[in-house]
Design a protein around this motif. Structure first.
Motif, PDB file in Angstrom:
ATOM      1  N   MET A 176       1.159  -1.177  -0.035  1.00  6.71           N
ATOM      2  CA  MET A 176       0.000   0.433   0.224  1.00  6.71           C
ATOM      3  C   MET A 176       0.975   1.550  -0.118  1.00  6.71           C
ATOM      4  SD  MET A 176      -3.071   1.434   2.339  1.00  6.71           S
ATOM      5  CE  MET A 176      -2.776   2.887   3.566  1.00  6.71           C
TER       6      MET A 176
ATOM      7  N   SER B 252       1.900   2.234  -3.673  1.00  9.75           N
ATOM      8  CA  SER B 252       1.018   3.275  -4.206  1.00  9.75           C
ATOM      9  C   SER B 252       0.616   4.359  -3.622  1.00  9.75           C
ATOM     10  CB  SER B 252      -0.392   1.809  -3.952  1.00  9.75           C
ATOM     11  OG  SER B 252      -0.743   1.596  -2.791  1.00  9.75           O
ATOM     12  N   VAL B 253       0.979   5.012  -2.120  1.00 10.19           N
ATOM     13  CA  VAL B 253       0.271   5.896  -2.276  1.00 10.19           C
ATOM     14  C   VAL B 253       1.892   7.018  -2.796  1.00 10.19           C
ATOM     15  CG1 VAL B 253       1.054   7.120   0.057  1.00 10.19           C
ATOM     16  CG2 VAL B 253      -0.533   5.658  -0.086  1.00 10.19           C
TER      17      VAL B 253
ATOM     18  N   SER C  95       1.604   7.546  -6.760  1.00 11.30           N
ATOM     19  CA  SER C  95       0.455   8.642  -6.711  1.00 11.30           C
ATOM     20  C   SER C  95       0.170  10.211  -6.215  1.00 11.30           C
ATOM     21  CB  SER C  95      -1.241   8.152  -5.598  1.00 11.30           C
ATOM     22  OG  SER C  95      -2.220   8.986  -5.424  1.00 11.30           O
ATOM     23  N   PHE C  96       1.555  10.346  -5.136  1.00 12.24           N
ATOM     24  CA  PHE C  96       1.781  11.080  -4.583  1.00 12.24           C
ATOM     25  C   PHE C  96       2.706  12.063  -5.522  1.00 12.24           C
ATOM     26  CE2 PHE C  96       2.754  14.555  -2.030  1.00 12.24           C
ATOM     27  CZ  PHE C  96       4.242  15.498  -1.829  1.00 12.24           C
TER      28      PHE C  96
ATOM     29  N   HIS D 216       0.432  12.854  -8.482  1.00 14.61           N
ATOM     30  CA  HIS D 216      -0.129  14.177  -8.701  1.00 14.61           C
ATOM     31  C   HIS D 216       0.698  15.218  -8.298  1.00 14.61           C
ATOM     32  CE1 HIS D 216      -3.095  11.012  -7.308  1.00 14.61           C
ATOM     33  NE2 HIS D 216      -4.270  12.643  -8.220  1.00 14.61           N
ATOM     34  N   THR D 217       2.463  15.423  -7.776  1.00 13.01           N
ATOM     35  CA  THR D 217       2.113  16.284  -7.699  1.00 13.01           C
ATOM     36  C   THR D 217       2.923  16.985  -9.245  1.00 13.01           C
ATOM     37  OG1 THR D 217       3.763  15.289  -6.033  1.00 13.01           O
ATOM     38  CG2 THR D 217       4.493  17.340  -6.304  1.00 13.01           C
TER      39      THR D 217
ATOM     40  N   VAL E 273       0.110  18.738 -10.336  1.00 11.55           N
ATOM     41  CA  VAL E 273       0.108  20.394 -10.051  1.00 11.55           C
ATOM     42  C   VAL E 273       0.498  21.081 -10.515  1.00 11.55           C
ATOM     43  CG1 VAL E 273      -0.315  21.367  -7.879  1.00 11.55           C
ATOM     44  CG2 VAL E 273      -1.019  19.083  -7.862  1.00 11.55           C
ATOM     45  N   ILE E 274       2.130  20.730  -9.844  1.00  9.44           N
ATOM     46  CA  ILE E 274       3.309  21.773 -11.225  1.00  9.44           C
ATOM     47  C   ILE E 274       3.001  22.431 -12.197  1.00  9.44           C
ATOM     48  CG2 ILE E 274       5.994  21.989 -11.723  1.00  9.44           C
ATOM     49  CD1 ILE E 274       6.255  20.240  -9.604  1.00  9.44           C
TER      50      ILE E 274
ATOM     51  N   ALA F 146      -0.175  24.489 -12.593  1.00  7.23           N
ATOM     52  CA  ALA F 146       0.214  25.663 -11.329  1.00  7.23           C
ATOM     53  C   ALA F 146       1.448  26.205 -12.542  1.00  7.23           C
ATOM     54  CB  ALA F 146       1.285  25.877  -9.922  1.00  7.23           C
TER      55      ALA F 146
ATOM     56  N   ALA G 200     -49.814  23.348   3.379  1.00  7.08           N
ATOM     57  CA  ALA G 200     -49.779  22.392   3.094  1.00  7.08           C
ATOM     58  C   ALA G 200     -50.703  21.964   1.446  1.00  7.08           C
ATOM     59  CB  ALA G 200     -49.636  21.652   3.785  1.00  7.08           C
TER      60      ALA G 200
ATOM     61  N   SER H 257     -49.161  30.964  -3.829  1.00 10.82           N
ATOM     62  CA  SER H 257     -49.417  31.917  -4.027  1.00 10.82           C
ATOM     63  C   SER H 257     -50.483  32.687  -3.581  1.00 10.82           C
ATOM     64  CB  SER H 257     -49.414  32.149  -5.888  1.00 10.82           C
ATOM     65  OG  SER H 257     -50.435  31.011  -6.268  1.00 10.82           O
TER      66      SER H 257
ATOM     67  N   ARG I  23     -59.384  28.982  -8.705  1.00 13.96           N
ATOM     68  CA  ARG I  23     -58.697  28.238  -7.847  1.00 13.96           C
ATOM     69  C   ARG I  23     -60.076  28.008  -6.450  1.00 13.96           C
ATOM     70  NH1 ARG I  23     -53.166  30.421  -7.996  1.00 13.96           N
ATOM     71  NH2 ARG I  23     -53.760  31.761  -7.266  1.00 13.96           N
TER      72      ARG I  23
ATOM     73  N   VAL J 222       1.965  23.362  -3.756  1.00 10.47           N
ATOM     74  CA  VAL J 222       1.791  22.425  -4.923  1.00 10.47           C
ATOM     75  C   VAL J 222       2.072  21.214  -3.822  1.00 10.47           C
ATOM     76  CG1 VAL J 222       3.368  21.217  -6.289  1.00 10.47           C
ATOM     77  CG2 VAL J 222       2.792  23.814  -6.804  1.00 10.47           C
TER      78      VAL J 222
ATOM     79  N   ALA K 284      -1.158  20.616  -2.132  1.00  9.29           N
ATOM     80  CA  ALA K 284      -1.895  20.509  -3.356  1.00  9.29           C
ATOM     81  C   ALA K 284      -2.095  18.983  -3.243  1.00  9.29           C
ATOM     82  CB  ALA K 284      -2.308  21.166  -4.618  1.00  9.29           C
ATOM     83  N   SER K 285      -0.749  18.637  -3.980  1.00 12.45           N
ATOM     84  CA  SER K 285      -0.703  17.074  -3.905  1.00 12.45           C
ATOM     85  C   SER K 285      -1.288  15.882  -2.987  1.00 12.45           C
ATOM     86  CB  SER K 285       0.674  16.854  -4.501  1.00 12.45           C
ATOM     87  OG  SER K 285       0.600  17.760  -5.473  1.00 12.45           O
TER      88      SER K 285
ATOM     89  N   LEU L 100      -4.318  15.652  -2.961  1.00 13.76           N
ATOM     90  CA  LEU L 100      -4.654  14.796  -3.665  1.00 13.76           C
ATOM     91  C   LEU L 100      -4.853  12.770  -3.752  1.00 13.76           C
ATOM     92  CD1 LEU L 100      -5.206  16.951  -7.345  1.00 13.76           C
ATOM     93  CD2 LEU L 100      -6.837  16.682  -5.917  1.00 13.76           C
ATOM     94  N   THR L 101      -3.677  13.132  -3.134  1.00 12.32           N
ATOM     95  CA  THR L 101      -3.319  11.944  -3.041  1.00 12.32           C
ATOM     96  C   THR L 101      -4.281  10.592  -2.362  1.00 12.32           C
ATOM     97  OG1 THR L 101      -0.936  12.682  -3.112  1.00 12.32           O
ATOM     98  CG2 THR L 101      -1.196  10.117  -2.215  1.00 12.32           C
ATOM     99  N   ALA L 102      -4.178   9.238  -3.125  1.00 14.12           N
ATOM    100  CA  ALA L 102      -5.303   9.111  -3.080  1.00 14.12           C
ATOM    101  C   ALA L 102      -4.838   7.143  -3.147  1.00 14.12           C
ATOM    102  CB  ALA L 102      -6.520   8.988  -3.541  1.00 14.12           C
ATOM    103  N   CYS L 103      -5.175   6.281  -2.887  1.00 14.36           N
ATOM    104  CA  CYS L 103      -5.153   5.095  -3.428  1.00 14.36           C
ATOM    105  C   CYS L 103      -6.296   4.102  -3.024  1.00 14.36           C
ATOM    106  CB  CYS L 103      -3.300   3.741  -2.553  1.00 14.36           C
ATOM    107  SG  CYS L 103      -3.899   4.005  -0.814  1.00 14.36           S
TER     108      CYS L 103
END
Lengths: 269, 446, 160
Positions: A1, A4-5, A8-9, A12-13, A16-17, A20, A134, A139, B27, C13, C16-17, C20-23
């Motif tokens: 796990m 994968s983190v 992913s990080f 994403h970085t 994002v760069i 930006a 009700a 109106s 109405r 940056v 933000a990253s 957004l990170t997920a797994c």
């Protein structure tokens, strides 16, 4: 796990760069907005139900106070001399009889109490409409409330105008009153002609001299049984709403009036 | 000369033809009609006799209570509080003082009289238009004392019809499945009751699983599914004699039975080799006819009131949808096209609408649509509910609801609910036990 | 000046990253498993004989046999061939998330799928009868996807 983190990080970085870095290029051009024009949709009722000035409000308040006093001073219901009704009196016959009873009475105060009593009911009807919000369209409630305020003011405004027929304000006032009195039977068929036309002859104070259902013959036609029920409900509405909310002037122009009750809109949903 | 013209002008101007003003009233309010139901007058002798026979203190009040309760439950009437009534029942029945009733804001008034005559129960009642100050209706019935509740229902039907234009639905019964026990081992029994919950009777003992009972239009027979001897088959039950018989001699499961509008046929599904199709059996000559022939599941058939069409549930499109076909099985047309699954179609006795159950995004809906599939209207939403059945006037739907169980699997219950066609007046129908699969009879007094 | 600005941007940056990170989370639960929509656990399973499960499971609204189902049925077929005097009833069931009558038909179709498969392994149809209980006899009274998956089943029951 963990792997994968980290992946992913990292990805994403990277993204994002890139984003930006490209943003400044997008932000450069100033956007040219057209000037904002405000458009207000005014319902006709709003136009004719013009809210009144503070001074006018005070006048209305005073009038309301006076009316309240009259109502609370009433004695408990007075027994009016009974008339034996015929087997099946037609609505207009009945009204003529009432008229006769009224004429017989020597005491004008008695008549007053009767009318005031009815108007007490009618007021209650309008208040009641708040409780069953009700079931009723918002109106409808609004127009009923704004029309309460209208009572004395709009009629003054109308003096200068010389219309044939009711002004929008007067019509609204009358409609709102009857809306509150008309209990539409829910059992009517959705897809039939649900129009009942009732011709009225009115007194200056709005009470009814005579009423006539224009499509009377339809009531007994086979397969049109619901029409009778509909017509009866309209008659009940008119009776309940007596005296009708009529303008205080121009009696000649509205003393003969026709009310077209159409349940279609309400039932088609 | 000038004066003459001036004079003419003066005359003409006022006669400028004040045309008849027309005001359109489009109405009104949907308030329940305020109605006063006066206790029925009863003389001392009759009162004592009925007390002896029926064990009821005051039969006049009891019958009036039935009328009052029925009118209130319909959602269309508001029966006023008896404590405010000024006139005594016997006087009111002769000649109501309309001002008194007007004072409490009643627009209609029901009065009447109960008498014990020749060992029988005689009831007369009158309906009055309080505002117009006249009598609208006067009727009398004579029957055996034990039928006293039905008299109350019949009076309600008459009053309801006179004031709404619709036929009533109060002198009717509801057949349903009574349920008890844990969800994994439910005991189910066939049960029948008056539409107001009284006179509940169990028709089976609970030894075998019973499901989906439906009334015959003639009301003496009921058709339902029973797992007697572990063989699920459609049965006929005569309510009055208690006699049961299996319908036809099918070599496999038959289920989802209903009667044809003339009461002469049973229409149902027959499942064989993984395929369920629709069949009918004539109750007289026992001839079996195959109506649908398709490898998909075809079930929940329901006749139109004129017997010319059948609406049913099929998954031939891949998912449960509603179809309509001629009663001979030809001209099959799909009529449900919304998002979700559709099931349990049932044709209104008025012929104008088909009620159904819909499942979408995990929620169950009871709805109606026109017979061509247009105008779909969802009336109520819930975690679980299904199987609407129409009141005989095509105005009210009765169905059942189950509750969600908690994490321990507890808290399960099933109850009957009803709702008006307009979507208003949604309420639970009280039953002694849990209940499901309700079916509404036609008017008993025909 | 420039340096602090760069640092600030760089920091933004990173934040933000991180946000957004997920797994992917683990789908499998440890007890009472489901594959997709089909129950793959053994909680409610009983056995006709040692190593012969008595039931197969289905996905929502489905009547097709999964690979696991076919394996179970093969075992049943083998056992039935060995015990040629035993007849069985296939009881088809559905979960509560459907209308009652349709569920009766669905249960019948599921049981029939199982029957057809057994027949391809030489079991005579005389020995197999089919019965549907629709949603009337759930094994798990819960109102959740796991409970429902346990209830969507075809169970082989000894008839004699």
């Amino acid at each position: 796990m963990n792997r994968s983190v980290i992946i992913s990080f990292g990805l994403h970085t990277f993204f994002v760069i890139i984003t930006a870095m490209s943003l400044p290029f997008l932000a450069k051009k100033p956007i040219d907005l057209p000037p904002i024009i405000s458009v207000e949709l005014i319902q006709i009722t709003d136009k004719t139900n013009i809210p009144f000035a503070p001074k006018a409000r005070k006048i209305i308040e005073k009038v309301k106070e006076k009316e309240k006093k009259l109502v609370s001073e009433q004695a408990p219901p007075k027994k009016i001399k009974k008339q034996k009704p015929d087997a099946v009196p037609l609505p207009d016959e009945k009204i003529e009889k009432i008229k006769k009873i009224k004429d017989k009475k020597q005491n004008p105060e008695k008549i007053e109490t009767e009318i005031k009593q009815i108007s007490e009911f009618e007021k209650k009807e309008l208040f009641d409409s708040n409780n069953i919000a009700a079931l009723i369209d918002k109106s409808k409630v609004e127009s009923a409330e704004t029309n309460k305020k209208l009572d004395k003011v709009t009629q003054d405004q109308d003096k200068e105008m010389d219309f044939i027929g009711l002004t929008l304000g007067e019509e609204d006032a009358l409609k709102a009153q009857i809306f509150g009195c008309w209990s539409i039977p829910l059992g009517l068929p959705f897809n039939e002609n649900l129009l009942v036309r009732i011709k009225l002859q009115l007194k200056p104070d709005g009470s009814i001299i005579r009423s006539e259902i224009l499509d009377h013959a339809r009531m007994n036609r086979p397969g049109q049984g619901f029409y009778k029920v509909l017509a009866e409900s309209a008659l009940r509405a008119i009776k309940l709403c007596q005296p009708l909310r009529v303008p205080s002037t121009g009696y000649e122009r509205w003393k003969d009036m026709q009310l077209n009750f159409d349940a279609r809109e309400m039932l088609e949903g | 000369m000038l004066f003459r013209y001036l004079f003419l002008l003066l005359v003409i101007l006022p006669i400028k033809a004040f045309a008849l003003i027309e005001v359109d009233i489009t109405r009104g309010n949907l308030n329940p009609l305020p109605v006063a139901v006066s206790p029925l007058a009863i003389d001392k002798n009759s009162k004592d006799n009925f007390k002896k026979i029926l064990k009821k203190e005051n039969l006049g009040s009891e019958i009036a209570k039935i009328v009052e309760n029925n009118l209130k439950q319909s959602g269309l009437f508001n029966p006023l509080n008896k404590d405010a009534f000024l006139q005594e029942p016997d006087i009111a029945n002769l000649k109501p003082r309309f001002e008194d009733w007007n004072l409490i804001k009643a627009q209609a008034l029901v009065t009447g009289k109960v008498t014990f005559v020749d060992e029988k129960l005689r009831v007369e009642f009158r309906l009055w238009d309080v505002l117009a100050g006249k009598e609208m209706m006067a009727l009398a019935f004579t029957t055996v004392p034990s039928n006293w509740r039905r008299v109350g229902h019949i009076i309600t039907d008459k009053v309801y019809e006179r004031l709404t234009g619709e036929k009533g639905y109060f002198d009717t019964r509801i057949i349903y499945i009574s349920e008890e026990g844990p969800k994994t081992n439910r005991i189910k029994k066939l049960a029948i009751m008056d539409q107001d919950g009284f006179n509940n009777k169990f028709l089976t003992l609970g030894n075998e699983l019973v499901l989906t009972p439906r009334f015959s239009p003639t009301n003496q027979m009921v058709t339902y599914l029973s797992y007697f001897r572990n063989l699920p088959r459609v049965y006929l039950l005569d309510i009055e004699t208690g006699m049961q018989e299996v319908v036809g001699d099918f070599p496999g499961m038959t289920f989802a039975p209903r009667f044809s509008p003339d009461g002469k046929k049973i229409i149902m599904s027959f499942a064989k080799d993984g395929n369920s199709d629709i069949y009918t059996m004539d109750l007289e000559n026992r001839i079996v006819e195959r109506i649908s022939n398709h490898p998909s599941i075809d079930t929940s058939p329901s006749y139109s009131p004129d017997g010319k069409y059948i609406t049913f549930n099929s998954d031939r499109s891949g998912y449960q949808q509603i179809y309509v076909m001629n009663s001979n099985g030809k001209n099959v047309k799909r009529i449900s096209f919304g998002n979700g699954l559709y099931g349990t179609p049932v044709w209104s006795p008025r012929g104008d609408l088909i009620a159904f159950t819909k499942l979408h995004k995990g929620k169950f809906y009871i709805g109606v649509m026109r017979t061509d599939g247009t105008g779909e209207r969802l009336l109520t939403e819930n975690f679980y509910q299904e199987a609407p059945s129409w009141s005989p006037n095509g105005r009210v739907l009765i169905f059942y609801r189950e509750t969600k169980t908690n994490s321990k699997g507890e808290g399960f219950s099933a109850k009957l609910w009803s709702i008006d066609l307009t979507g208003y007046n949604e309420k639970m129908v009280e039953t002694e036990t849990d209940a499901s699969d309700p079916s509404w009879s036609s008017l008993l007094s025909n | 000046m420039n340096l602090s600005k760069t640092l600030k941007n760089g920091f933004l940056v990173l934040v933000a990253s991180l946000v957004l990170t997920a797994c992917a989370t683990q789908k499998k639960e440890s007890i009472g498993q489901m594959q997709g929509d089909v129950y793959t656990g053994t909680d409610s399973v009983e056995y006709l004989a040692s190593g012969v499960p008595d039931r197969v499971f289905f996905a929502t609204n489905e009547t097709v046999l999964t690979t696991a189902s076919r394996e179970t049925l093969r075992k049943q077929a083998t056992w039935l061939r060995k015990n040629s005097d035993i007849n069985i009833v296939l009881e088809g069931h559905a979960d509560e998330r459907g209308t009652r009558e349709y569920n009766l038909a669905l249960g019948e179709r599921r049981a029939n799928s199982a029957k057809d498969y057994l027949m391809t392994y030489g079991i005579s149809s005389d020995r197999i009868s089919v019965l549907s209980y629709g949603k009337e006899k759930p094994v798990d009274s819960g109102s959740n996807p796991l409970a429902w998956s346990k209830n969507r089943r075809s169970v082989s029951v000894k008839a004699n």
